[in-house]
Design a protein around this motif. Structure first.
Motif, PDB file in Angstrom:
ATOM      1  N   UNK A  26      36.728  38.253  44.272  1.00  0.00           N
ATOM      2  CA  UNK A  26      35.623  37.402  44.701  1.00  0.00           C
ATOM      3  C   UNK A  26      35.367  37.649  46.177  1.00  0.00           C
ATOM      4  N   UNK A  27      34.129  37.884  46.501  1.00  0.00           N
ATOM      5  CA  UNK A  27      33.822  38.139  47.907  1.00  0.00           C
ATOM      6  C   UNK A  27      33.997  36.862  48.697  1.00  0.00           C
ATOM      7  N   UNK A  40      33.751  42.241  58.434  1.00  0.00           N
ATOM      8  CA  UNK A  40      34.357  43.052  57.381  1.00  0.00           C
ATOM      9  C   UNK A  40      34.272  42.231  56.112  1.00  0.00           C
ATOM     10  N   UNK A  41      33.640  42.802  55.116  1.00  0.00           N
ATOM     11  CA  UNK A  41      33.558  42.066  53.858  1.00  0.00           C
ATOM     12  C   UNK A  41      34.917  42.132  53.199  1.00  0.00           C
ATOM     13  N   UNK A  42      35.412  40.995  52.831  1.00  0.00           N
ATOM     14  CA  UNK A  42      36.689  41.041  52.141  1.00  0.00           C
ATOM     15  C   UNK A  42      36.587  40.329  50.798  1.00  0.00           C
ATOM     16  N   UNK A  43      37.482  40.715  49.948  1.00  0.00           N
ATOM     17  CA  UNK A  43      37.509  40.175  48.590  1.00  0.00           C
ATOM     18  C   UNK A  43      38.883  39.631  48.311  1.00  0.00           C
ATOM     19  N   UNK A  81      24.150  45.765  44.328  1.00  0.00           N
ATOM     20  CA  UNK A  81      24.376  46.988  45.078  1.00  0.00           C
ATOM     21  C   UNK A  81      25.311  46.720  46.236  1.00  0.00           C
ATOM     22  N   UNK A  82      26.469  46.223  45.935  1.00  0.00           N
ATOM     23  CA  UNK A  82      27.452  46.068  47.006  1.00  0.00           C
ATOM     24  C   UNK A  82      28.115  47.415  47.203  1.00  0.00           C
ATOM     25  N   UNK A  83      28.870  47.510  48.249  1.00  0.00           N
ATOM     26  CA  UNK A  83      29.603  48.755  48.484  1.00  0.00           C
ATOM     27  C   UNK A  83      30.628  48.962  47.385  1.00  0.00           C
ATOM     28  N   UNK A 101      29.547  36.871  44.690  1.00  0.00           N
ATOM     29  CA  UNK A 101      29.677  38.293  44.393  1.00  0.00           C
ATOM     30  C   UNK A 101      31.074  38.534  43.848  1.00  0.00           C
ATOM     31  N   UNK A 102      31.096  39.123  42.675  1.00  0.00           N
ATOM     32  CA  UNK A 102      32.369  39.317  41.993  1.00  0.00           C
ATOM     33  C   UNK A 102      32.532  40.778  41.618  1.00  0.00           C
ATOM     34  N   UNK A 103      33.759  41.223  41.628  1.00  0.00           N
ATOM     35  CA  UNK A 103      34.029  42.631  41.338  1.00  0.00           C
ATOM     36  C   UNK A 103      35.035  42.728  40.204  1.00  0.00           C
TER      37      UNK A 103
END
Lengths: 272, 149
Positions: A26-27, A40-43, A81-83, A101-103
């Motif tokens: 999870x972002x 810095x985007x972190x998850x 379209x996240x990194x 935003x979930x990965x």
């Protein structure tokens, strides 16, 4: 705004089955104090549990309480379209609302989550239910329309009882298909002997009869005798439009209760 | 537990299944009946002070028990704490019955069971799975026997 959080958390963690579960990253949403997007985007990896229209997330899979909840009404789920690869977002119509935003771990996990989440809303479920309600009504009407067909004998001794109680389902039987494409067990207009049966809740006349999907007490000549079945239960005259699910549920439930009792008695007597 | 309050507030503004001014009492020591605007939206019951736009609170209606109490009165409690009751006193017995019926059917779980029931009935009558057209026949949530109360 208050929420009955204790109960909600209980619902999240109780053993009622979840619709979908899994780890997702999870972002982390931070407040940006700087003008430039210098962050810095972190998850963070969390354990997600989807129940109905509620998406819970837990710090760990074994956590006893959810960390958070996303109520999924009025949202859209889209690939984003996240990194990150396999990322998707839950967005809400409300302007200025943040997105989640979930990965996922892989392509199929991502697809499964997107599918599950986009159909999770109460509104969607309600739509499907209404559609099925219409289809059921139409199926009943078509069957009522073929009143003239001869009643099929329901004596295949191997047949188990059809009980529409969702909690108790024996083998599914495939009904025989007539050439008009509709299946029937033989839509009689009433119980054998032609007696009319009382309308259950005393409301309007001429309801479309449900197909007789079970042997009535009278024709229990072959197969498993069921002496305990309440003979008053009319086979095919539950008026569908007046019998909402809960009424049908309790109506069929009578039979279930009797059968269960019989079964228990048989168990006591040492029958297999 | 964090939750998307903003979206819940938005939901509270949506058209309601049912809304009325009802006297309500929360299960807190010393609380009394107060007039509230009570609004049922999907599986949430929102309650507002009668002159305010934002709800005071929301009740998620899953795993709850709706009980008809004395005349004009019904209560909502949750299975893990059956003694803690939210009490509602309606203007009439009729209104009370309507709310009891509506709230009993308000949960997502109830709808799911209804869907499974209809699916099964249609399948038996027509030989076809009505969920196929939606492309959701394989989903776990709609399977028979998956979801027991």
């Amino acid at each position: 705004m208050k929420l009955n959080e204790r109960s909600v958390a209980h619902y999240a963690t109780c053993d009622s089955p979840a619709d979908h579960t899994g780890f997702l990253r999870k972002r982390v949403e931070r407040h940006h104090h700087h003008a430039h997007h210098h962050h810095a985007t972190s998850y963070q990896r969390r354990w997600f549990v989807l129940k109905g229209n509620l998406l819970f997330y837990f710090e760990e899979r074994e956590s006893r309480e959810p960390m958070g909840l996303v109520v999924l009404e009025g949202c859209t789920v889209e690939l984003c379209e996240a990194a990150e690869e396999f990322a998707f977002a839950i967005r809400f119509d409300d302007a200025g609302a943040r997105a989640y935003v979930l990965v996922a771990d892989g392509q199929s996990a991502m697809e499964a989550w997107v599918k599950a989440l986009s159909r999770a809303s109460f509104d969607y479920m309600r739509l499907v239910v209404r559609e099925l309600e219409k289809q059921l009504e139409e199926a009943c009407k078509s069957l009522a329309a073929c009143r003239k067909s001869p009643r099929r004998s329901s004596s295949s001794s191997g047949r188990k009882r059809h009980l529409s109680n969702p909690a108790l389902l024996p083998l599914q039987e495939k009904p025989t298909v007539l050439e008009n494409g509709y299946s029937t067990w033989g839509c009689g207009g009433g119980t054998p002997g032609g007696a009319t049966c009382p309308d259950h809740d005393g409301s309007h006349a001429k309801p479309p009869p449900l197909p007789p999907r079970r042997r009535s007490a009278a024709s229990n000549a072959t197969g498993c005798p069921a002496p305990g079945i309440p003979p008053a239960v009319p086979e095919s005259l539950v008026p569908l439009e007046t019998a909402c699910f809960s009424k049908l549920h309790s109506w069929y439930g009578q039979e279930v209760a009797v059968l269960r009792q019989e079964w228990q008695e048989r168990q006591k007597r040492g029958h297999p | 537990m964090r939750y998307n309050e903003r979206e819940l507030l938005c939901l509270a503004r949506q058209p309601a299944e049912k809304a009325a001014e009802i006297l309500m009492r929360v299960p807190k020591k010393g609380s009394v009946l107060k007039k509230r605007l009570v609004k049922l939206v999907v599986n949430f019951l929102f309650y507002f002070r009668t002159d305010e736009a934002e709800p005071i609170g929301a009740l998620l209606l899953e795993h709850c028990r709706i009980t008809k109490e004395e005349e004009n009165v019904f209560s909502i409690s949750f299975i893990e704490e059956p003694e803690r009751k939210y009490c509602f006193e309606c203007a009439s017995e009729e209104q009370c019955q309507e709310w009891v019926e509506a709230l009993k059917r308000a949960s997502y779980e109830f709808m799911r069971r209804t869907l499974i029931f209809y699916r099964n009935e249609i399948q038996k009558m027509t030989g076809k799975d009505p969920l196929e057209q939606f492309g959701i026949s394989e989903e776990a949530r709609f399977q028979l026997g998956t979801h027991k109360q």
